[in-house]
Design an enzyme around this catalytic site. Structure first.
Site, PDB file in Angstrom:
ATOM      1  N   TRP A  84     -45.426-140.224  45.386  1.00 42.41           N
ATOM      2  CA  TRP A  84     -45.745-138.981  45.929  1.00 42.41           C
ATOM      3  C   TRP A  84     -45.003-137.758  45.620  1.00 42.41           C
ATOM      4  O   TRP A  84     -45.420-136.842  46.011  1.00 42.41           O
ATOM      5  CB  TRP A  84     -45.915-139.465  47.433  1.00 42.41           C
ATOM      6  CG  TRP A  84     -47.331-140.248  47.827  1.00 42.41           C
ATOM      7  CD1 TRP A  84     -47.329-141.426  48.250  1.00 42.41           C
ATOM      8  CD2 TRP A  84     -48.610-139.897  47.454  1.00 42.41           C
ATOM      9  NE1 TRP A  84     -48.257-142.114  48.219  1.00 42.41           N
ATOM     10  CE2 TRP A  84     -49.312-141.225  47.933  1.00 42.41           C
ATOM     11  CE3 TRP A  84     -49.252-138.833  46.864  1.00 42.41           C
ATOM     12  CZ2 TRP A  84     -50.671-141.277  47.547  1.00 42.41           C
ATOM     13  CZ3 TRP A  84     -50.615-138.967  46.731  1.00 42.41           C
ATOM     14  CH2 TRP A  84     -51.406-140.035  47.269  1.00 42.41           C
ATOM     15  N   ASP A 152     -42.058-134.630  53.253  1.00 45.31           N
ATOM     16  CA  ASP A 152     -43.503-135.192  53.469  1.00 45.31           C
ATOM     17  C   ASP A 152     -43.237-136.448  54.151  1.00 45.31           C
ATOM     18  O   ASP A 152     -42.616-137.432  53.664  1.00 45.31           O
ATOM     19  CB  ASP A 152     -43.986-135.552  52.018  1.00 45.31           C
ATOM     20  CG  ASP A 152     -45.382-136.325  52.154  1.00 45.31           C
ATOM     21  OD1 ASP A 152     -45.700-136.634  53.190  1.00 45.31           O
ATOM     22  OD2 ASP A 152     -45.949-136.345  50.905  1.00 45.31           O
ATOM     23  N   LYS A 176     -52.298-142.046  58.372  1.00 41.22           N
ATOM     24  CA  LYS A 176     -51.573-143.372  58.614  1.00 41.22           C
ATOM     25  C   LYS A 176     -50.936-143.568  59.990  1.00 41.22           C
ATOM     26  O   LYS A 176     -51.311-144.751  60.204  1.00 41.22           O
ATOM     27  CB  LYS A 176     -50.475-143.321  57.350  1.00 41.22           C
ATOM     28  CG  LYS A 176     -50.975-143.367  55.919  1.00 41.22           C
ATOM     29  CD  LYS A 176     -50.240-142.647  54.869  1.00 41.22           C
ATOM     30  CE  LYS A 176     -51.193-142.646  53.789  1.00 41.22           C
ATOM     31  NZ  LYS A 176     -50.822-141.894  52.832  1.00 41.22           N
TER      32      LYS A 176
HETATM   33  C1  LIG Z   1     -51.112-140.808  51.495  1.00 41.16           C
HETATM   34  C2  LIG Z   1     -49.845-140.104  51.283  1.00 41.16           C
HETATM   35  C3  LIG Z   1     -50.097-138.633  50.573  1.00 41.16           C
HETATM   36  C4  LIG Z   1     -51.784-138.092  50.249  1.00 41.16           C
HETATM   37  O1  LIG Z   1     -52.194-137.846  51.278  1.00 41.16           O
HETATM   38  P1  LIG Z   1     -53.704-136.980  51.138  1.00 41.16           P
HETATM   39  O2  LIG Z   1     -54.097-136.900  52.666  1.00 41.16           O
HETATM   40  O3  LIG Z   1     -54.644-138.134  50.431  1.00 41.16           O
HETATM   41  O4  LIG Z   1     -53.499-135.786  50.475  1.00 41.16           O
HETATM   42  C5  LIG Z   1     -49.106-137.882  50.089  1.00 41.16           C
HETATM   43  N1  LIG Z   1     -47.946-138.206  50.630  1.00 41.16           N
HETATM   44  C6  LIG Z   1     -47.612-139.416  51.176  1.00 41.16           C
HETATM   45  C7  LIG Z   1     -46.147-139.947  51.385  1.00 41.16           C
HETATM   46  C8  LIG Z   1     -48.668-140.331  51.390  1.00 41.16           C
HETATM   47  O5  LIG Z   1     -48.363-141.511  52.226  1.00 41.16           O
END
Ligand SMILES: *Cc1c(COP(=O)(O)O)cnc(C)c1O
Length: 340
Positions: A84, A152, A176
Site C-alpha cells: 500500500w 494511512d 476494515k
Molecule cells: C485496504 C487498504 C487500502 C485500499 O483501500 P481502498 O478503500 O480500496 O482504496 C489502502 N491502504 C491500506 C493500508 C489498506 O489496508
C-alpha cells in the site's frame, strides 16, 4: 447488525428508512454529528483538526493528499514498507515531487524500512502506511520526522491508542475497522490544508471542511454504519480495550507460528510485526489449498492471502474475538498433526 437491519426498513420513529433520508435532512445531520463526535471522543481529536467523511477510498485519498498538502513543486517524503505504500507513492507522483526516503523492498517487505535520516526539512510531509495490510508490517511507534506525518491507518485505526498531535493527517477507508466500504475518514490538522488551484472540489479538504463533508452527496448509509461501529467500540471499553484485546490475539497466533516449523510467518522481526494482519505460509506450500479448504469446512473463512503475497493471512480486526483466533490455532495444530 440487527439494529442496522431494522434501520434499513424503518429508522427510529422517523417513518422512513435510513436509506431514504436526504443528506440535507435534520435526521442525517444528527447521524453525521453523532458519528463525528464519537470519533473525536474515542480518538481524543481536538478542534484544531478537521474530521471528514468522504468517498474515494484510501486509494482516492492517496492522490488527494498531495493536492491538499503540497504546493506545486513541493517535495513530499515517502517511506515504503509494502504494497500500500508503493501504491500511495504512485498516486502522489503526478501531483508533487515524491521522494522515497526508505524502502524495505529488498527484504520482500519482511521488515520495516530503517529510520529515515534524510527526510528533507522542507518536505511538505512524510507519508507512511502505519499498518501494511498485505505484508503484515506495523510501526510500533511513529518514525522520527522533522515534518508532519501523514499516515494511512486503513487497517489499524482505533486498534490502539495514539496521540493525535503526533500526526498531520490520518486517513482510513472504513471497511476494515470502522464499518463498511464506501466511506473514507480523513482527520487533518486544519492549518496544513492548502489546496492547489487545480484541486477538484470533491477532493478539496478546505471546501469539504466548510461544507461538513457535504460539498457533494456524502455516503449516508456508510456514515450511519460507522456511527454504529463507533458506539459498539465505546461500549466495549473504547480504544484501550481494543488495544489490549488485539495484543492478546496477535500473541496467541505469533506464539504458535514461532513454535512450529510446519508454518512460516512472513514477518519474523518482532519489531516490525503487525498486530492486525498476520500473513504466513505452510513450509510445504503445496498444502496451502488443502489447509484453506479444511479451514473453510470448520467455518474459518477469509484466510486466503492477498494475491500480491499469496499464502495465508489472518486479519484480526477489532470485530474478531479472541475465540476466533483460538479456533484458527486449533485448526493449525490439527492440520499439522494430520499432514506434518
Ligand atoms: C485496504 C487498504 C487500502 C485500499 O483501500 P481502498 O478503500 O480500496 O482504496 C489502502 N491502504 C491500506 C493500508 C489498506 O489496508
Amino acid at each position: 447488525m440487527y439494529e442496522a437491519q431494522a434501520a434499513f426498513c424503518e429508522f427510529r420513529d422517523w417513518r422512513t428508512s435510513v436509506m431514504e433520508i436526504s443528506h440535507r435532512s435534520d435526521e442525517f445531520m444528527e447521524i453525521y454529528h453523532d458519528a463525528e463526535a464519537q470519533l473525536r471522543r474515542l480518538m481524543g481529536i481536538g478542534d484544531d483538526y478537521a474530521v471528514l467523511f468522504l468517498t474515494g477510498g484510501a486509494t482516492g485519498h492517496a492522490a488527494a493528499i498531495p493536492l491538499n498538502l503540497a504546493a506545486a513543486g513541493d517535495t513530499a517524503a515517502y517511506l515504503i514498507s509494502g504494497h500500500w505504500s508503493r501504491r500511495a507513492l504512485s498516486e502522489a507522483k503526478p501531483h508533487c515531487c515524491a521522494q522515497v526516503v526508505g524502502d524495505s523492498g529488498e527484504t520482500e517487505y519482511a521488515t520495516l524500512p530503517a529510520a529515515a535520516a534524510d527526510i528533507p526539512a522542507d518536505a511538505a510531509y512524510l507519508h507512511i502506511v502505519e499498518n501494511e495490510t498485505v505484508h503484515g508490517l506495523e510501526y510500533p511507534q511513529l518514525p522520527e520526522s522533522p515534518v508532519p506525518i501523514v499516515s494511512d491507518m486503513s487497517s489499524n485505526i482505533i486498534t490502539r491508542r495514539l496521540d493525535i498531535s503526533d500526526y498531520g493527517l490520518i486517513y482510513a477507508g472504513a471497511q476494515k475497522n470502522l464499518g463498511i466500504t464506501g466511506v473514507t475518514i480523513v482527520i487533518v490538522r486544519r492549518d496544513l490544508v492548502k489546496p492547489q488551484p487545480h484541486t477538484p472540489s470533491v477532493w478539496d479538504y478546505q471546501k469539504q471542511q466548510k461544507a461538513e463533508s457535504m460539498y457533494n452527496t456524502p455516503p449516508v448509509f456508510q456514515i450511519y454504519m460507522t456511527g454504529r461501529v463507533l458506539a459498539w467500540t465505546e461500549q466495549m471499553g473504547g480504544i484501550a480495550a481494543m488495544e489490549k484485546a488485539n495484543a492478546a490475539k496477535a500473541k496467541l497466533l505469533y506464539d504458535y507460528l514461532d513454535s512450529s516449523s510446519f508454518y512460516r510467518p512472513h514477518v519474523k522481526d518482532s519489531g516490525s510485526r503487525s498486530r492486525i494482519n498476520i500473513p504466513f505460509f505452510l513450509a510445504d506450500e503445496q498444502l496451502t489449498a488443502d489447509f484453506l479448504a479444511a479451514a473453510e469446512a470448520r467455518g474459518l473463512l477469509g484466510l486466503k492471502g492477498h494475491a500480491v503475497l499469496g499464502g495465508i493471512r489472518a486479519s484480526l480486526y477489532n470485530s474478531m474475538p479472541l475465540a476466533g483466533v483460538a479456533a484458527l490455532v486449533e485448526h493449525m495444530r490439527d492440520f499439522e498433526q494430520q499432514r506434518g
